[in-house]
Design an enzyme around this catalytic site. Structure first.
Site, mmCIF file in Angstrom:
data_model
loop_
_atom_site.group_PDB
_atom_site.id
_atom_site.type_symbol
_atom_site.label_atom_id
_atom_site.label_comp_id
_atom_site.label_asym_id
_atom_site.label_seq_id
_atom_site.Cartn_x
_atom_site.Cartn_y
_atom_site.Cartn_z
ATOM 1 N N GLU A 1 0.709 -0.790 0.283
ATOM 2 C CA GLU A 1 0.069 -0.007 0.253
ATOM 3 C C GLU A 1 0.769 0.883 0.020
ATOM 4 O OE1 GLU A 1 -2.836 0.183 3.174
ATOM 5 O OE2 GLU A 1 -3.632 2.375 2.359
ATOM 6 N N ARG B 1 6.006 -13.829 9.919
ATOM 7 C CA ARG B 1 6.277 -12.164 9.204
ATOM 8 C C ARG B 1 7.019 -12.000 9.896
ATOM 9 N NH1 ARG B 1 2.011 -8.942 9.259
ATOM 10 N NH2 ARG B 1 3.350 -6.768 9.140
ATOM 11 N N LYS C 1 4.580 0.993 10.177
ATOM 12 C CA LYS C 1 4.097 1.479 8.677
ATOM 13 C C LYS C 1 3.662 2.927 10.055
ATOM 14 C CE LYS C 1 2.974 0.351 4.591
ATOM 15 N NZ LYS C 1 2.031 0.257 3.543
HETATM 16 P P1 ATP Z 1 1.137 -2.138 7.711
HETATM 17 O O1 ATP Z 1 2.426 -1.748 8.635
HETATM 18 O O2 ATP Z 1 -0.061 -0.146 7.564
HETATM 19 O O3 ATP Z 1 0.426 -2.557 9.182
HETATM 20 P P2 ATP Z 1 2.218 -3.566 5.863
HETATM 21 O O4 ATP Z 1 3.348 -3.661 6.576
HETATM 22 O O5 ATP Z 1 0.850 -4.126 6.119
HETATM 23 O O6 ATP Z 1 1.138 -1.993 6.336
HETATM 24 P P3 ATP Z 1 1.646 -3.375 3.222
HETATM 25 O O7 ATP Z 1 1.745 -2.115 2.235
HETATM 26 O O8 ATP Z 1 0.387 -3.989 3.273
HETATM 27 O O9 ATP Z 1 2.287 -3.199 4.845
HETATM 28 O O10 ATP Z 1 2.516 -4.531 2.794
HETATM 29 C C1 ATP Z 1 2.863 -5.768 1.410
HETATM 30 C C2 ATP Z 1 3.091 -6.380 1.510
HETATM 31 O O11 ATP Z 1 4.124 -6.884 2.230
HETATM 32 C C3 ATP Z 1 1.796 -7.314 2.393
HETATM 33 O O12 ATP Z 1 1.959 -8.325 1.443
HETATM 34 C C4 ATP Z 1 3.018 -7.794 3.523
HETATM 35 O O13 ATP Z 1 2.095 -8.763 3.754
HETATM 36 C C5 ATP Z 1 3.654 -7.905 3.473
HETATM 37 N N1 ATP Z 1 4.228 -7.653 4.743
HETATM 38 C C6 ATP Z 1 4.900 -6.538 5.316
HETATM 39 N N2 ATP Z 1 4.940 -6.806 6.469
HETATM 40 C C7 ATP Z 1 5.611 -7.940 6.955
HETATM 41 C C8 ATP Z 1 6.354 -8.450 7.379
HETATM 42 N N3 ATP Z 1 6.713 -7.609 8.771
HETATM 43 N N4 ATP Z 1 7.207 -9.438 7.005
HETATM 44 C C9 ATP Z 1 6.973 -10.312 6.143
HETATM 45 N N5 ATP Z 1 5.995 -9.376 5.185
HETATM 46 C C10 ATP Z 1 5.603 -8.471 5.496
#
Ligand code: ATP
Ligand code: MG
Length: 563
Positions: free
Chosen positions: A38, A264, A274
């Site tokens: 996003e 994650r 974020k």
């Molecule tokens: P927020 O912090 O707002 O929850 P987000 O970290 O989920 O946002 P996105 O932009 O939705 O951010 O993430 C993009 C992709 O990265 C998604 O497929 C998400 O699953 C993956 N992602 C985000 N954070 C992690 C993490 N800590 N480890 C592995 N994958 C991640």
């Protein structure tokens, strides 16, 4: 063991699934993955894990990975973030092809899918307030009951949805819900919202829409529209997967992507949400998104972390379904291993102590051959000046050395790296009793670091010719937070910031360091890896400590644990 097992052994569970699908001839042998950020913030090391998986699986299987902006939430998104995301992915070494995909480009198709659901009696307009809805929804122990809107006819729903789209209702006055199962044990399946009214300017669509699709409805459609075969996301979406499948099934979408979940990345001593990262930037707790203390990709880049180290880190983590917190030390080990291979060795003195070689001619300068990288013969060598006055590290001298200290002490001899043996004849003190200078002699027979008479020295220290030493600014970093999991207890995460996470000092360095360009890294011998910072000017060079040579932190932790 079958042929197939042999080839998939050693693969993580996701790669095993992909290999099995390919072997079974699914999707005509074509793998399409996607990375769907996003665009509401900068990417962090957790995203890097997802990127390595999404792009890695595609690359390993001659497939493609789409970079898709998941821009269905109009309020927080911005092109600034799109640009940084694209840059970070390229820097990490991945190619998303000629175009970036945008979920917002499918708004019309998504709208039509919603209309189709209504026609099929599988979605309805609901005008309950949030409080009223809660009564119908039930909770984890109580099943829900059908809300009144459910009994409307498709024609009535179509007309209402059309009016929602045309802006006839206020924000929040109505939503479109999927008619699934109010009794489902999975609360996400109890008639979830799939469209809402939101009057907000979208950064790409402007004011074209006042209704926006919800993530669970949009994401599976985005994947399906793009022909994605394997859609990887983090574990918290596991419970949403039935909805992902339900939507595609309900409208008979011809292509069916599949969602798979993995755990994650969580790293100790930092935050990855974020929202929290944005707060650190907005409230000036750090110098920006690319502050070298940030876990963002651009922060790591500025700190001097090579992309190969991040890929190696991601490999080391593996892909599993087990949630755990990874120690920052694991990342640091990957950085050290990569930089040990690639970074040239240079000499810098952080806490200088003057050495005068009393038997070296006053105006003489000679040049010594210094190896650039013992790990990489192709890196060659350079010439460094040697003269009567030198700087050494103050910590490389002790007036009363304890057992096991092999560096300089009165009467002791050490090797100067790439140079001669020197012997400390006398230490000069100031009024407060601090050493201000060492008077030493050098042995002209030991040029190159060996004595012809075979005598040995145990210590080798780094040094600089005083006449050729330039001061530079050095930024030393420690953990951004002083606790392992900031914000996990009762206190606000900001109160757990480490007040000493940045120390700015001066170091004396050799010319080869002064010449470095922003982004270039080297090893300051015996100390750590340093990267030239973009803040550097021709007058004032600035260096970030990427990582120290030794894992001093894990030692501290071990001590703490013993206590
Ligand atoms: P927020 O912090 O707002 O929850 P987000 O970290 O989920 O946002 P996105 O932009 O939705 O951010 O993430 C993009 C992709 O990265 C998604 O497929 C998400 O699953 C993956 N992602 C985000 N954070 C992690 C993490 N800590 N480890 C592995 N994958 C991640
Ligand atoms: Mg997200």
């Amino acid at each position: 063991m079958t042929e197939e097992n042999k080839t998939t052994a050693g693969l993580d569970f996701i790669r095993q699934i992909v290999a099995a699908d390919l072997a079974a001839g699914k999707y005509d042998g074509k793998i399409v993955t996607r990375f769907p950020p996003e665009p509401n913030g900068y990417l962090h090391i957790g995203h890097a894990k997802a990127i390595c998986l999404d792009f890695g699986v595609a690359r390993e299987n001659n497939g493609v990975c789409h970079l898709r902006m998941d821009d269905t939430n109009p309020t927080k998104e911005d092109t600034e973030y799109v640009d940084s995301i694209a840059e970070d992915i390229h820097w990490l070494g991945y190619d998303y092809g000629p175009e970036i995909f945008y979920a917002s480009d499918y708004f019309q198709q998504m709208y039509e899918c919603a209309v189709e659901l209504i026609r099929r009696g599988k979605a309805y307009v609901c005008d309950l307030s949030a409080e009223e809805w809660e009564k119908y929804r039930g909770d984890s122990t109580t099943p829900g009951t059908n809300p009144p809107g459910r009994s409307r006819t498709p024609e009535e729903n179509l007309a209402l949805f059309e009016r929602m789209k045309n802006g006839e209702f206020d924000d929040g006055a109505m939503v479109l819900r999927a008619a699934i199962d109010m009794q489902s044990p999975n609360i996400h399946m109890r008639d979830p919202v799939i469209y809402r009214i939101r009057r907000a300017e979208h950064f790409r669509q402007g004011n074209k829409w006042c209704i926006y699709p919800m993530y669970d409805f949009a994401h599976c459609l985005e994947d399906a529209i793009e022909g994605v075969t394997h859609s990887f996301c983090t574990l918290e979406f596991e419970i949403h997967r039935p909805l992902y499948d339900w939507v595609l099934e309900a409208i008979d979408f011809p292509h069916r992507p599949h969602q798979y979940e993995f755990s994650r990345l969580q790293l100790s001593y930092t935050v990855m949400s974020k929202r929290k990262l944005l707060q650190l930037v907005r409230e000036n707790h750090v110098r920006g998104w690319d502050d070298p203390r940030m876990p963002t990709i651009c922060g790591l880049r500025r700190r001097g972390v090579p992309p190969a180290a991040i890929r190696a880190f991601s490999d080391a983590l593996g892909v599993t379904k087990i949630n755990s917190v990874t120690d920052m030390g694991v990342l640091e080990r990957c950085i050290r291993e990569e930089l040990n291979r690639t970074a040239p060795r240079r000499m810098a003195v952080m806490k200088p102590l003057k050495v005068v070689l009393t038997n070296y001619p006053e105006d003489q300068v000679e040049y010594l051959d210094a190896v650039n990288n013992p790990e990489d013969p192709a890196a060659g060598s350079r010439q460094i000046p040697f003269s009567r006055e030198l700087w050494i590290e103050a910590t490389d001298f002790m007036a009363e050395p304890p057992k096991g200290y092999y560096r300089l002490a009165p009467g002791r001899e050490v090797r100067l790296r790439y140079g001669y043996f020197i012997r400390c004849e006398e230490a000069v003190y100031d009024d407060q009793g601090n050493v201000v200078e060492l008077r030493c002699t050098y042995d002209p027979e030991t040029r190159g670091g060996n004595a012809p008479d075979g005598r040995k020295v145990k210590g080798t220290i780094h040094w600089l010719s005083a006449a050729a030493a330039t001061p530079v600014e050095v930024r030393l970093y420690d953990r951004l937070f002083s606790v392992e999991q900031p914000g996990s207890g009762d206190v606000d995460f900001l109160e757990e910031l480490n007040p000493d996470s940045l120390k700015i000092t001066t170091a004396l360095v050799e010319d080869a360091i002064v010449q470095m360009q922003p982004g270039e890294c080297c090893q300051f011998e015996r100390q750590g890896y340093f990267c030239c910072d973009p803040d550097s000017t021709p007058e004032q060079r600035v260096f970030n400590c990427t990582v120290t040579l030794k894992d001093s932190w894990s030692k501290v932790c071990q001590k703490e644990n013993k206590k």
